[in-house]
Design a protein around this motif. Sequence first.
Motif: not given
Length: 226
Positions: A147-152
């Motif tokens: 979804d484009g969210a930064v995971l790390e």
Amino acid sequence: MSGVWAVLVAAGRGERFGGDRPKAFAKLRGRVMLAESLERLERSDWIEAIVIVAPVEWEEPSILLAEELSAGKVSSCVPGGATRADSVRAGVAEVPDDVPVILVHDAARPLLPEAVIERVITALGDGWDGAVPALPVADTIKRAGQDGAVLETLDRSGLVTVQTPQAFASAALRSALVGDIAGVTDCAGLVEAAGGRVRIVEGDPRLLKVTTPADLALVETLLASE
């Protein structure tokens, strides 16, 4: 070191590049891009012979190009496979069994410095099965979700971007190509997966990979400054 054969991989269709011909035959300062790396391998004192892996149905133009360049080191020209790994396997099959070292280079990286050829070849030995040129990662690296969210945010220390040419002990590369090569884009990864030891040497910023017309324009600029 004697007995080094080069496999020059030029079989990519270049979907992202576009155009009416395979990417290796795009024009680079008035001649096809394949000519640049082929000529540099031909001039190299480290290279004994060259196998060209051409796009399917582009074998004859590749052979004619070698003749035009007086590239007498070209031993054979074979059609590539469905993937890069398949193309490498086809090229390696043309190298005699008694050749000790195989160098694999992508024609999409036309600005091939002699110093990098020397570095990867001379790095072999002392138990190393392969040597690859690389540059440190300069940008911050983040892992993103679908979804484009930064995971790390990853620690970039020790991370490198790998280039070609890559040099291998022939036996190690042949053994790695025997197994499942689906989805593999890097010869060194194959050798590593087979238990081989691969060493990193200093790369070169000029070894840009041409993927888009903008990349080609940048390579033309760099070539003009040489």
